[in-house]
Write a protein that holds these residues in place. Structure first.
Motif, PDB file in Angstrom:
ATOM      1  N   VAL A 140     127.965  67.425 118.251  1.00 27.89           N
ATOM      2  CA  VAL A 140     128.956  66.518 118.831  1.00 27.89           C
ATOM      3  C   VAL A 140     128.310  65.623 119.883  1.00 27.89           C
ATOM      4  O   VAL A 140     128.574  64.414 119.942  1.00 27.89           O
ATOM      5  CB  VAL A 140     130.129  67.324 119.421  1.00 27.89           C
ATOM      6  CG1 VAL A 140     131.088  66.413 120.172  1.00 27.89           C
ATOM      7  CG2 VAL A 140     130.868  68.077 118.313  1.00 27.89           C
ATOM      8  N   ARG A 141     127.437  66.188 120.724  1.00 26.45           N
ATOM      9  CA  ARG A 141     126.756  65.388 121.746  1.00 26.45           C
ATOM     10  C   ARG A 141     125.869  64.313 121.138  1.00 26.45           C
ATOM     11  O   ARG A 141     125.675  63.248 121.719  1.00 26.45           O
ATOM     12  CB  ARG A 141     125.913  66.285 122.656  1.00 26.45           C
ATOM     13  CG  ARG A 141     126.693  67.028 123.709  1.00 26.45           C
ATOM     14  CD  ARG A 141     125.771  67.590 124.769  1.00 26.45           C
ATOM     15  NE  ARG A 141     124.756  68.451 124.199  1.00 26.45           N
ATOM     16  CZ  ARG A 141     124.903  69.768 124.018  1.00 26.45           C
ATOM     17  NH1 ARG A 141     126.028  70.353 124.355  1.00 26.45           N
ATOM     18  NH2 ARG A 141     123.929  70.486 123.507  1.00 26.45           N
ATOM     19  N   SER A 142     125.322  64.593 119.968  1.00 23.26           N
ATOM     20  CA  SER A 142     124.408  63.622 119.344  1.00 23.26           C
ATOM     21  C   SER A 142     125.142  62.456 118.701  1.00 23.26           C
ATOM     22  O   SER A 142     124.518  61.534 118.174  1.00 23.26           O
ATOM     23  CB  SER A 142     123.547  64.323 118.296  1.00 23.26           C
ATOM     24  OG  SER A 142     124.322  64.726 117.172  1.00 23.26           O
ATOM     25  N   GLY A 143     126.488  62.491 118.750  1.00 18.98           N
ATOM     26  CA  GLY A 143     127.263  61.383 118.222  1.00 18.98           C
ATOM     27  C   GLY A 143     127.929  61.658 116.892  1.00 18.98           C
ATOM     28  O   GLY A 143     128.588  60.769 116.333  1.00 18.98           O
ATOM     29  N   ARG A 144     127.772  62.884 116.388  1.00 23.50           N
ATOM     30  CA  ARG A 144     128.422  63.228 115.136  1.00 23.50           C
ATOM     31  C   ARG A 144     129.938  63.280 115.350  1.00 23.50           C
ATOM     32  O   ARG A 144     130.427  63.929 116.272  1.00 23.50           O
ATOM     33  CB  ARG A 144     127.919  64.592 114.666  1.00 23.50           C
ATOM     34  CG  ARG A 144     128.325  64.972 113.268  1.00 23.50           C
ATOM     35  CD  ARG A 144     127.515  64.292 112.205  1.00 23.50           C
ATOM     36  NE  ARG A 144     126.071  64.504 112.372  1.00 23.50           N
ATOM     37  CZ  ARG A 144     125.162  64.103 111.498  1.00 23.50           C
ATOM     38  NH1 ARG A 144     125.550  63.454 110.405  1.00 23.50           N
ATOM     39  NH2 ARG A 144     123.882  64.314 111.722  1.00 23.50           N
ATOM     40  N   ALA A 145     130.689  62.577 114.517  1.00 24.18           N
ATOM     41  CA  ALA A 145     132.146  62.540 114.666  1.00 24.18           C
ATOM     42  C   ALA A 145     132.738  63.916 114.361  1.00 24.18           C
ATOM     43  O   ALA A 145     132.336  64.562 113.384  1.00 24.18           O
ATOM     44  CB  ALA A 145     132.744  61.504 113.729  1.00 24.18           C
ATOM     45  N   PRO A 146     133.674  64.366 115.181  1.00 22.43           N
ATOM     46  CA  PRO A 146     134.280  65.687 114.938  1.00 22.43           C
ATOM     47  C   PRO A 146     134.906  65.830 113.557  1.00 22.43           C
ATOM     48  O   PRO A 146     134.923  66.933 113.005  1.00 22.43           O
ATOM     49  CB  PRO A 146     135.341  65.786 116.036  1.00 22.43           C
ATOM     50  CG  PRO A 146     134.819  64.929 117.140  1.00 22.43           C
ATOM     51  CD  PRO A 146     134.139  63.775 116.444  1.00 22.43           C
ATOM     52  N   ASP A 147     135.410  64.721 112.994  1.00 22.97           N
ATOM     53  CA  ASP A 147     136.025  64.843 111.672  1.00 22.97           C
ATOM     54  C   ASP A 147     134.989  64.919 110.556  1.00 22.97           C
ATOM     55  O   ASP A 147     135.339  65.014 109.379  1.00 22.97           O
ATOM     56  CB  ASP A 147     137.006  63.697 111.416  1.00 22.97           C
ATOM     57  CG  ASP A 147     136.356  62.323 111.459  1.00 22.97           C
ATOM     58  OD1 ASP A 147     135.122  62.232 111.602  1.00 22.97           O
ATOM     59  OD2 ASP A 147     137.089  61.322 111.355  1.00 22.97           O
ATOM     60  N   GLU A 148     133.697  64.891 110.924  1.00 23.86           N
ATOM     61  CA  GLU A 148     132.620  65.097 109.958  1.00 23.86           C
ATOM     62  C   GLU A 148     132.101  66.531 109.987  1.00 23.86           C
ATOM     63  O   GLU A 148     131.118  66.864 109.323  1.00 23.86           O
ATOM     64  CB  GLU A 148     131.449  64.145 110.247  1.00 23.86           C
ATOM     65  CG  GLU A 148     131.778  62.676 110.083  1.00 23.86           C
ATOM     66  CD  GLU A 148     130.608  61.779 110.447  1.00 23.86           C
ATOM     67  OE1 GLU A 148     129.542  62.303 110.830  1.00 23.86           O
ATOM     68  OE2 GLU A 148     130.767  60.553 110.342  1.00 23.86           O
ATOM     69  N   ILE A 149     132.764  67.392 110.771  1.00 23.04           N
ATOM     70  CA  ILE A 149     132.337  68.780 110.933  1.00 23.04           C
ATOM     71  C   ILE A 149     133.542  69.696 110.739  1.00 23.04           C
ATOM     72  O   ILE A 149     134.622  69.430 111.267  1.00 23.04           O
ATOM     73  CB  ILE A 149     131.765  69.023 112.350  1.00 23.04           C
ATOM     74  CG1 ILE A 149     130.664  68.021 112.678  1.00 23.04           C
ATOM     75  CG2 ILE A 149     131.229  70.456 112.480  1.00 23.04           C
ATOM     76  CD1 ILE A 149     130.255  68.022 114.141  1.00 23.04           C
ATOM     77  N   VAL A 150     133.349  70.762 109.980  1.00 29.22           N
ATOM     78  CA  VAL A 150     134.356  71.810 109.897  1.00 29.22           C
ATOM     79  C   VAL A 150     133.691  73.145 110.215  1.00 29.22           C
ATOM     80  O   VAL A 150     132.489  73.319 110.040  1.00 29.22           O
ATOM     81  CB  VAL A 150     135.051  71.883 108.520  1.00 29.22           C
ATOM     82  CG1 VAL A 150     135.847  70.619 108.269  1.00 29.22           C
ATOM     83  CG2 VAL A 150     134.043  72.131 107.407  1.00 29.22           C
ATOM     84  N   VAL A 151     134.498  74.075 110.699  1.00 28.00           N
ATOM     85  CA  VAL A 151     134.003  75.384 111.121  1.00 28.00           C
ATOM     86  C   VAL A 151     134.773  76.472 110.387  1.00 28.00           C
ATOM     87  O   VAL A 151     135.985  76.358 110.196  1.00 28.00           O
ATOM     88  CB  VAL A 151     134.174  75.564 112.649  1.00 28.00           C
ATOM     89  CG1 VAL A 151     133.731  76.949 113.091  1.00 28.00           C
ATOM     90  CG2 VAL A 151     133.402  74.495 113.404  1.00 28.00           C
TER      91      VAL A 151
END
Length: 267
Positions: free
Chosen positions: A19-30
């Motif tokens: 997230v800090r590196s600029g990856r959009a949260p909607d591009e990540i799922v957990v």
């Protein structure tokens, strides 16, 4: 899409770095089955928690940060649902890439990574190794993912046991040294807060000197060890007590244990 399986301390550190590196949260799922923990991650990082099948189906890159004993079952669960060419990155200690490839099928690109806990404060070390089907582009992509939480280096997978001993486990060795130096200072009557500040600054300064001068640690040690002085008295005691061989034995023990863990998975 990046799918993260495992949201413990290390998993969250990697998530925070993404997230800090600029990856959009909607591009990540957990994948996090605990409702309260899933809600905490959504609130902190804006990421959604989804079931394993959904995470596998949507993943272009899949990060495995679970306990080693849980990996085979997880792989069997998600194998039918992965996209062709999905990159699998495993931070499960001791689990070889060929086991993951065997569960997920031929041509699955797999990269094994050994991070250490300072990734939590963005000063970590991650050692990455490619599986049979991972190429230069895959390694470069993994290095970009891990870069926000520290340094990334590449080693052949056969060196991962040594990397575990020299990097993955190594922060604990330094904590042990610092812990005992603080105890020694307290025994000399120095206030604990002052002792800790002195010891931590000495440790930070020693590392900074090695980096700034390019000198070997042994040469720097000798340069501050005056004959008959206080440092010589201390170093002579460490030599007499066998501290050097003890550290070598400790590193070898960690590497040996890493090999034993790997053998449990058929390496």
């Amino acid at each position: 899409m990046i799918s993260l399986f495992g949201a413990g301390e290390m998993g969250e550190a990697l998530l925070a770095g993404l997230v800090r590196s600029g990856r959009a949260p909607d591009e990540i799922v957990v994948v996090e089955p605990r409702t309260e923990r899933a809600e905490e991650l959504r609130w902190k990082y804006g990421v959604a928690a989804v079931p394993p099948r959904q995470a596998a189906e949507s993943a272009d890159t899949l990060l495995i940060v679970v306990r080693p004993q849980h990996v085979p079952g997880l792989l069997d669960e998600i194998a039918p649902h992965l996209k062709p060419g999905c990159l699998v990155v495993s931070a499960a200690a001791g689990v070889p890439t060929r086991l993951i490839e065997g569960h997920l099928g031929e041509d699955t690109p797999v990269v094994r990574v050994m991070p250490n806990t300072p990734v939590l404060v963005e000063t970590g070390m991650s050692v990455i190794s490619p599986g049979r089907y991972a190429g230069e582009d895959h390694l470069r992509h993994v290095a970009e993912l891990l870069g926000p939480v520290g340094k990334v280096i590449r080693l052949d997978e056969e060196r991962q046991d040594a990397a575990t001993a020299l990097s993955g486990s190594a922060p604990a060795y330094f904590y042990y040294v610092i812990e005992n130096m603080i105890k020694a200072g307290a025994d000399l009557g120095v206030p604990r807060e002052a002792v800790q500040e002195m010891v931590l600054r000495a440790a930070e300064g020693a590392v900074a000197m090695i980096r700034a001068t390019g000198e070997a640690p042994g040469a720097l040690r000798e340069s501050v060890t005056s004959p008959g002085g206080t440092t010589q008295a201390a170093v002579a005691t460490l030599v007499e007590e066998g501290v050097g061989p003890a550290f070598r034995d400790a590193v070898e023990a960690a590497a040996r244990r890493s090999r034993e863990l790997g053998e449990q998975f058929g390496t």
